[in-house]
Design a protein around this motif. Structure first.
Motif, mmCIF file in Angstrom:
data_model
loop_
_atom_site.group_PDB
_atom_site.id
_atom_site.type_symbol
_atom_site.label_atom_id
_atom_site.label_comp_id
_atom_site.label_asym_id
_atom_site.label_seq_id
_atom_site.Cartn_x
_atom_site.Cartn_y
_atom_site.Cartn_z
ATOM 1 N N ALA A 9 55.851 77.935 24.981
ATOM 2 C CA ALA A 9 56.156 79.372 25.290
ATOM 3 C C ALA A 9 57.543 79.504 25.499
ATOM 4 C CB ALA A 9 55.270 79.705 26.227
ATOM 5 N N PRO A 10 58.352 80.804 25.287
ATOM 6 C CA PRO A 10 59.585 81.082 25.523
ATOM 7 C C PRO A 10 60.006 80.463 26.753
ATOM 8 C CG PRO A 10 58.358 83.047 24.407
ATOM 9 C CD PRO A 10 57.633 81.978 24.870
ATOM 10 N N SER A 11 59.243 80.960 27.858
ATOM 11 C CA SER A 11 59.585 80.618 29.170
ATOM 12 C C SER A 11 59.877 79.100 29.425
ATOM 13 C CB SER A 11 58.582 81.031 30.236
ATOM 14 O OG SER A 11 57.278 80.292 30.028
ATOM 15 N N GLN A 12 58.879 78.188 28.735
ATOM 16 C CA GLN A 12 59.056 76.660 28.652
ATOM 17 C C GLN A 12 60.274 76.307 27.762
ATOM 18 O OE1 GLN A 12 54.937 76.197 26.975
ATOM 19 N NE2 GLN A 12 54.257 74.877 28.843
ATOM 20 N N VAL A 13 60.463 77.044 26.796
ATOM 21 C CA VAL A 13 61.723 76.694 26.038
ATOM 22 C C VAL A 13 63.010 76.872 26.913
ATOM 23 C CG1 VAL A 13 63.027 76.996 24.102
ATOM 24 C CG2 VAL A 13 60.712 77.121 23.598
ATOM 25 N N LEU A 17 65.830 73.881 27.654
ATOM 26 C CA LEU A 17 67.273 74.011 27.314
ATOM 27 C C LEU A 17 68.343 73.681 28.462
ATOM 28 C CD1 LEU A 17 67.115 76.615 24.472
ATOM 29 C CD2 LEU A 17 66.861 74.248 24.369
ATOM 30 N N THR A 18 67.590 74.744 29.674
ATOM 31 C CA THR A 18 68.779 74.740 30.835
ATOM 32 C C THR A 18 68.819 73.425 31.423
ATOM 33 O OG1 THR A 18 66.907 75.896 32.133
ATOM 34 C CG2 THR A 18 68.585 77.383 31.014
ATOM 35 N N GLN A 19 67.751 72.686 31.344
ATOM 36 C CA GLN A 19 67.594 71.188 31.759
ATOM 37 C C GLN A 19 68.234 70.057 30.952
ATOM 38 O OE1 GLN A 19 64.246 70.721 34.736
ATOM 39 N NE2 GLN A 19 63.428 71.775 33.367
ATOM 40 N N THR A 20 68.514 70.507 29.531
ATOM 41 C CA THR A 20 69.001 69.492 28.721
ATOM 42 C C THR A 20 70.405 69.817 28.174
ATOM 43 O OG1 THR A 20 68.073 70.569 27.161
ATOM 44 C CG2 THR A 20 66.935 68.649 28.089
ATOM 45 N N ILE A 21 70.627 71.052 28.127
ATOM 46 C CA ILE A 21 72.009 71.203 27.804
ATOM 47 C C ILE A 21 73.070 71.479 28.950
ATOM 48 C CG2 ILE A 21 73.561 73.060 26.434
ATOM 49 C CD1 ILE A 21 71.086 73.537 24.901
ATOM 50 N N ILE A 22 73.586 70.500 29.646
ATOM 51 C CA ILE A 22 74.198 70.395 30.911
ATOM 52 C C ILE A 22 75.441 69.600 30.754
ATOM 53 C CG2 ILE A 22 71.938 71.018 32.165
ATOM 54 C CD1 ILE A 22 71.961 67.605 32.477
ATOM 55 N N PRO A 23 76.404 70.070 31.443
ATOM 56 C CA PRO A 23 76.461 71.299 32.380
ATOM 57 C C PRO A 23 76.883 72.539 31.636
ATOM 58 C CG PRO A 23 78.530 69.942 32.706
ATOM 59 C CD PRO A 23 77.652 69.222 31.829
ATOM 60 N N ARG A 24 76.526 73.675 32.088
ATOM 61 C CA ARG A 24 77.109 74.840 31.457
ATOM 62 C C ARG A 24 77.960 75.507 32.198
ATOM 63 N NH1 ARG A 24 71.914 74.830 31.337
ATOM 64 N NH2 ARG A 24 71.788 76.858 32.481
ATOM 65 N N PRO A 25 79.280 76.145 31.623
ATOM 66 C CA PRO A 25 79.946 77.081 32.339
ATOM 67 C C PRO A 25 79.120 78.380 32.606
ATOM 68 C CG PRO A 25 80.455 77.059 29.926
ATOM 69 C CD PRO A 25 79.675 76.069 30.166
ATOM 70 N N ILE A 26 79.766 79.067 33.477
ATOM 71 C CA ILE A 26 79.093 80.282 34.024
ATOM 72 C C ILE A 26 80.109 81.729 33.678
ATOM 73 C CG2 ILE A 26 78.243 81.710 35.847
ATOM 74 C CD1 ILE A 26 77.458 78.857 37.116
ATOM 75 N N GLY A 186 69.707 73.278 35.481
ATOM 76 C CA GLY A 186 68.399 73.821 35.495
ATOM 77 C C GLY A 186 67.923 74.317 36.702
ATOM 78 N N GLY A 187 66.938 75.296 36.537
ATOM 79 C CA GLY A 187 66.133 75.638 38.003
ATOM 80 C C GLY A 187 67.185 76.218 38.748
ATOM 81 N N SER A 188 67.535 75.900 40.180
ATOM 82 C CA SER A 188 68.317 76.362 41.048
ATOM 83 C C SER A 188 69.504 75.453 41.242
ATOM 84 C CB SER A 188 67.645 76.736 42.534
ATOM 85 O OG SER A 188 67.202 75.528 42.772
ATOM 86 N N GLU A 189 69.738 74.525 40.559
ATOM 87 C CA GLU A 189 70.638 73.379 40.578
ATOM 88 C C GLU A 189 71.985 73.669 40.066
ATOM 89 O OE1 GLU A 189 68.175 69.159 40.980
ATOM 90 O OE2 GLU A 189 68.675 69.948 38.940
ATOM 91 N N TYR A 190 72.849 73.303 40.671
ATOM 92 C CA TYR A 190 74.479 73.492 40.087
ATOM 93 C C TYR A 190 75.037 72.076 40.279
ATOM 94 C CZ TYR A 190 74.074 78.277 40.769
ATOM 95 O OH TYR A 190 73.592 79.726 40.768
ATOM 96 N N ALA A 191 76.204 71.766 39.496
ATOM 97 C CA ALA A 191 76.969 70.442 39.564
ATOM 98 C C ALA A 191 78.325 70.823 39.846
ATOM 99 C CB ALA A 191 76.826 69.807 38.479
ATOM 100 N N ILE A 192 79.161 69.772 40.640
ATOM 101 C CA ILE A 192 80.507 69.971 40.758
ATOM 102 C C ILE A 192 81.404 68.837 39.896
ATOM 103 C CG2 ILE A 192 82.106 69.296 42.442
ATOM 104 C CD1 ILE A 192 80.183 69.867 44.747
ATOM 105 N N LEU A 193 82.505 69.522 39.286
ATOM 106 C CA LEU A 193 83.298 68.492 38.614
ATOM 107 C C LEU A 193 84.158 67.628 39.248
ATOM 108 C CD1 LEU A 193 84.306 67.877 35.591
ATOM 109 C CD2 LEU A 193 85.973 69.852 35.911
ATOM 110 N N ASP A 194 83.811 66.362 39.562
ATOM 111 C CA ASP A 194 84.679 65.567 40.621
ATOM 112 C C ASP A 194 85.624 64.659 39.781
ATOM 113 O OD1 ASP A 194 82.808 63.907 39.589
ATOM 114 O OD2 ASP A 194 82.125 63.326 41.877
ATOM 115 N N LYS A 195 85.853 64.624 38.358
ATOM 116 C CA LYS A 195 86.392 63.555 37.859
ATOM 117 C C LYS A 195 86.761 63.743 36.611
ATOM 118 C CE LYS A 195 86.616 58.627 36.889
ATOM 119 N NZ LYS A 195 85.906 57.410 36.671
#
Length: 203
Positions: A9-13, A17-26, A186-195
């Motif tokens: 379903a579109p929501s599953q896609v 995508l948001t959990q595999t195309i990472i990290p993404r700029p905002i 993905g989800g509610s997760e963010y990441a930090i660029l530390d190196k």
């Protein structure tokens, strides 16, 4: 594991995508809803796509009720926007501005974000962000059945916090770690660029 996209379903896609195309700029996009009532919203389907003309692109779905998101509505009305790159310390406020609100309610006021007027530009920028692209609307393209709106923004002027610029004579160089950009997962997760590291490209 192999996944047949056509079975999802579109929501599953979206979640895949948001959990595999990472990290993404905002793209933290500021627009004018009318009478200097500023809308602010984050989009992580976002990238630079061209240097000549200098174009950025972000993708926006509709509101849950099917109406245009305020960002798209405003850029179609005014032709102007400011796309910010937020730092990690702004994660809470970026998330706060992702809420679906009635048109005309200002996220900048709700999130208590300071704005700075920019001489010669129609819109202010967020004081807290180290990077801001003042843009004019180049094109909006509607795709898909949902639909999505691809917003192509032509850069008119760029603000860069002097504190993130490295002293170089040959060309402008920016310290990514000093920007400390908020990276979307993905989800509610963010990441930090530390190196950072470099690999020499072949000639």
């Amino acid at each position: 594991m192999h996944i047949d996209i056509s079975t999802l379903a579109p929501s599953q896609v979206y979640h895949l995508l948001t959990q595999t195309i990472i990290p993404r700029p905002i793209a933290w996009v500021l627009t004018d809803s009318g009478e200097s009532n500023y809308n602010l919203a984050p989009f992580s389907y976002f990238t630079a796509i061209s240097s000549q003309p200098p174009l950025l692109m972000f993708s926006a779905g509709n509101k849950p009720d099917g109406e245009l998101k305020d960002t798209v509505r405003n850029v179609l009305d005014t032709g102007k926007m400011v796309i910010h790159i937020a730092s990690v310390d702004l994660a809470e406020k970026v998330t706060q501005t992702s809420a679906t609100l009635a048109h005309g309610i200002s996220e900048t006021e709700l999130a208590q974000l300071e704005l700075i007027d920019v001489e010669g530009m129609d819109l202010p920028r967020l004081a807290a962000c180290p990077i801001a692209f003042h843009c004019s609307l180049y094109e909006v393209k509607e795709i898909g059945d949902a639909p999505q709106h691809l917003v192509f923004a032509e850069i008119d002027r760029v603000y860069i916090d002097p504190k993130v610029i490295l002293p170089r004579e040959e060309r402008l160089q920016i310290n990514a770690l000093d920007i400390n950009p908020l990276c979307r997962l993905g989800g509610s997760e963010y990441a930090i660029l530390d190196k950072t590291f470099s690999v020499v490209r072949p000639k």
